[in-house]
Design a protein around this motif. Structure first.
Motif, PDB file in Angstrom:
ATOM      1  N   THR A 238       4.025  -4.934 -17.834  1.00 52.54           N
ATOM      2  CA  THR A 238       4.383  -5.666 -16.618  1.00 52.54           C
ATOM      3  C   THR A 238       4.421  -4.698 -15.443  1.00 52.54           C
ATOM      4  N   LEU A 239       3.653  -4.998 -14.408  1.00 57.35           N
ATOM      5  CA  LEU A 239       3.574  -4.132 -13.229  1.00 57.35           C
ATOM      6  C   LEU A 239       3.771  -4.957 -11.961  1.00 57.35           C
ATOM      7  N   SER A 240       4.298  -4.312 -10.926  1.00 55.43           N
ATOM      8  CA  SER A 240       4.370  -4.968  -9.619  1.00 55.43           C
ATOM      9  C   SER A 240       4.178  -3.932  -8.522  1.00 55.43           C
ATOM     10  N   THR A 241       3.658  -4.400  -7.395  1.00 54.24           N
ATOM     11  CA  THR A 241       3.475  -3.562  -6.212  1.00 54.24           C
ATOM     12  C   THR A 241       3.518  -4.469  -4.992  1.00 54.24           C
ATOM     13  N   GLN A 242       3.288  -3.890  -3.818  1.00 53.09           N
ATOM     14  CA  GLN A 242       3.332  -4.669  -2.581  1.00 53.09           C
ATOM     15  C   GLN A 242       2.174  -4.265  -1.683  1.00 53.09           C
ATOM     16  N   LEU A 283      -6.178  -4.189  -5.897  1.00 57.72           N
ATOM     17  CA  LEU A 283      -5.873  -5.511  -5.342  1.00 57.72           C
ATOM     18  C   LEU A 283      -4.936  -5.389  -4.141  1.00 57.72           C
ATOM     19  N   ARG A 284      -4.057  -4.418  -4.190  1.00 59.39           N
ATOM     20  CA  ARG A 284      -3.103  -4.187  -3.107  1.00 59.39           C
ATOM     21  C   ARG A 284      -3.800  -3.985  -1.761  1.00 59.39           C
ATOM     22  N   ASN A 285      -4.983  -3.374  -1.793  1.00 59.35           N
ATOM     23  CA  ASN A 285      -5.713  -3.073  -0.562  1.00 59.35           C
ATOM     24  C   ASN A 285      -6.854  -4.058  -0.279  1.00 59.35           C
ATOM     25  N   ALA A 286      -6.967  -5.109  -1.092  1.00 57.35           N
ATOM     26  CA  ALA A 286      -8.063  -6.071  -0.918  1.00 57.35           C
ATOM     27  C   ALA A 286      -7.766  -7.035   0.226  1.00 57.35           C
ATOM     28  N   PRO A 287      -8.817  -7.521   0.923  1.00 63.70           N
ATOM     29  CA  PRO A 287      -8.613  -8.510   1.993  1.00 63.70           C
ATOM     30  C   PRO A 287      -8.225  -9.870   1.434  1.00 63.70           C
ATOM     31  N   LEU A 288      -7.612 -10.690   2.282  1.00 64.68           N
ATOM     32  CA  LEU A 288      -7.170 -12.025   1.880  1.00 64.68           C
ATOM     33  C   LEU A 288      -8.280 -13.059   2.023  1.00 64.68           C
TER      34      LEU A 288
END
Length: 552
Positions: A238-242, A283-288
């Motif tokens: 399980t991992l999380s970031t922002q 994914l953290r740095n990917a565009p929306l």
């Protein structure tokens, strides 16, 4: 293979090898203790003015557990313990009409009860739980008879038997050899969790193991018996970031297997942990995603498995359901409406969906979803077509007959996560008769998007329910892929498989235990759907970043 022949064949195998070669004296004593008490109860249970039982089944699960958790290279939890659970099942009436299929009585769901760990206490545990279950069943049957009279007055008739009468099982297998070495797993999880210390951008990281070594013992008053091992391993990361815009990103990865030899070795697990961390940080740095797309979408890898499991089995699309009535005689549950489609087209003509629950290996690889006998004593077929060339042939079923599926095909299994018996798959194989390579499938995607005048299209490689975890925007002009985030799909359901533009020859084998026991899915690595909506997620969780940086 005909069902009855299949059941006799299973018994013959056991008789040939001899029980003494397969089974220890202790396990024989456990079966005998259950048998003696169940038989005694059947002959003596009777309450004034209520009918005695005609059938009793008792299943005991002998469980040994190991649970270990680690974070940052340190063990946060490590426990071993044992439990025994008993599950009595009592029928009053006869096979045609009994207390099954009634709601509102005293019994409710048939959940297991904790029983003695001491073999000398088995008889007392069986006696206490069967007595209680009989009293509930006898009252329920009387209430059900009144409810059925209400139905007859309303003009409703139901000629489907309540419970299938089958050849009793006879299968005694030795316990599985598993790895309960607490020190081994502590070191394993420590090393795996250390990987994430290299990535300060991760807010949380955790690795945990659940290993359950279960032996299931069964006896019924038709003189049926079985004892089979049901081992289970689950590694969870399980991992999380922002992200910089405040979106919280988290995900879980699972390794689920029945056999220790199929679990990743430490070196492979460390490599997987490295890849998981890098993927989440990418994914953290990917565009929306910013606009709605509706057109061809290619599902690849893990997302294919998730789509198949969700739409066919978690949604009960290919599982039998049964009618139930309440005390007023009102039908409050119904059979699966899909039964009326048996013999008709329900998927693309190129697709086949096959149950391989009774098959032990596929292309030389051991199948975790294999089991020799289901919870009710039925051996599953080695190969059972659910959908053949797009046409529905049957549904997965247990021993509760339905209008169009009158016999069990061996898929009543016990859900260890939910504590109930339910119809669920073992091994499932989806394949196309017109499969092409993944490269050709991607080109088909691009060509289909061009036809719709799109400048881009999408490939989905991982889902979390309807939210997309790994979404790649593909430029039609050159086929270049770009990871994006914040996408949600609409329009994916079982009918989506009725209009596909292609599937790959390359296959993916994945396990998942969402229903309560392991299902192994063998699916194409790519399935190209004709029309799926990818829209902006309007419910993204965004929070202000931490004021003080994460400690080293």
């Amino acid at each position: 293979m005909k069902t009855q022949y299949k059941r006799f064949f299973t018994s013959g195998i056991v008789a040939f090898f001899g029980l003494s070669c397969l089974f220890s004296q202790e396990h024989k004593e456990i079966i005998q203790a259950i048998k003696s008490e169940v038989d005694r109860n059947k002959s003596e249970l009777k309450v004034k003015d209520l009918q005695p039982p005609f059938y009793i089944r008792y299943v005991m699960f002998d469980n040994e557990y190991l649970e270990v958790s680690a974070s940052g290279g340190s063990i946060s939890e490590s426990n071993t313990y044992r439990t025994r659970d008993g599950l009595p099942f009592v029928l009053v009436g006869d096979f045609s009409q009994n207390n099954m299929g009634f709601v509102g009585g005293p019994a409710g769901y048939n959940y297991p009860e904790r029983i003695s760990l001491d073999n000398s206490g088995i008889a007392t545990s069986v006696w206490a739980t069967v007595d209680k279950k009989y009293k509930q069943a006898a009252v329920e049957f009387e209430l059900k008879k009144v409810a059925l009279e209400h139905q007859k007055k309303a003009g409703e008739e139901n000629n489907v038997p309540c419970f299938e009468n089958t050849t009793p099982p006879n299968l005694l297998l030795a316990p599985a050899t598993t790895n309960m070495d607490q020190g081994y797993w502590e070191n394993y999880l420590k090393k795996g969790s250390e990987v994430f210390n290299k990535y300060p951008e991760l807010i949380t990281s955790n690795v945990d193991l659940l290993h359950r070594n279960t032996m299931a013992y069964y006896y019924d008053t038709e003189n049926g018996q079985y004892a089979v091992p049901v081992p289970y391993y689950r590694l969870r990361v399980t991992l999380s970031t922002q992200a910089s815009d405040g979106q919280m990103l988290s995900n879980e990865w699972y390794f689920e297997h029945s056999y220790f030899e199929l679990m990743p070795d430490l070196k492979s697990f460390i490599s997987e942990c490295e890849q998981f961390a890098k993927t989440l940080l990418d994914l953290r740095n990917a565009p929306l995603v910013t606009e709605t797309y509706s057109g061809p979408v290619l599902f690849e890898d893990y997302s294919v498995m998730q789509a198949v499991q969700q739409e066919f089995f978690l949604n009960q699309w290919l599982l039998t359901r049964n009618k139930v009535i309440n005390s007023a005689g009102t039908t409050v549950g119904s059979e699966n409406e899909l039964e009326s489609m048996i013999g008709r087209k329900v998927m693309s003509r190129s697709l086949n969906l096959v149950s391989l629950s009774g098959t032990e290996t596929y292309n030389g690889t051991r199948l975790d979803g294999y089991y020799p006998m289901d919870y009710t004593g039925i051996a599953p077929d080695k190969e059972l077509f659910l959908v053949e060339k797009g046409v529905l042939k049957t549904l997965l079923s247990g021993r509760t007959p339905t209008t169009k599926v009158p016999e069990s095909n061996g898929h009543a299994r016990f859900s260890f996560f939910h504590g109930i018996t339910r119809v669920m798959p073992g091994n499932i194989h989806l394949y196309s008769d017109e499969a092409v390579s993944l490269g050709e499938l991607k080109q088909k995607l691009i060509d289909a998007a061009k036809e719709e005048d799109y400048d881009y299209t999408y490939i989905i490689r991982r889902l979390q329910d309807n939210r997309i975890f790994l979404l790649y925007r593909v430029t039609v002009a050159d086929g270049k892929e770009e990871l994006v985030r914040g996408g949600v799909i609409r329009g994916l359901n079982s009918k989506s498989f009725n209009k596909i533009l292609g599937a790959s020859k390359e296959e993916l084998m994945e396990n998942h235990a969402a229903l309560g026991q392991i299902t192994t899915l063998i699916v194409p690595r790519g399935v190209l759907f004709d029309n799926i909506e990818v829209i902006k997620d309007n419910f993204i969780n965004k929070t202000p970043p931490y004021i003080v940086p994460k400690p080293n």
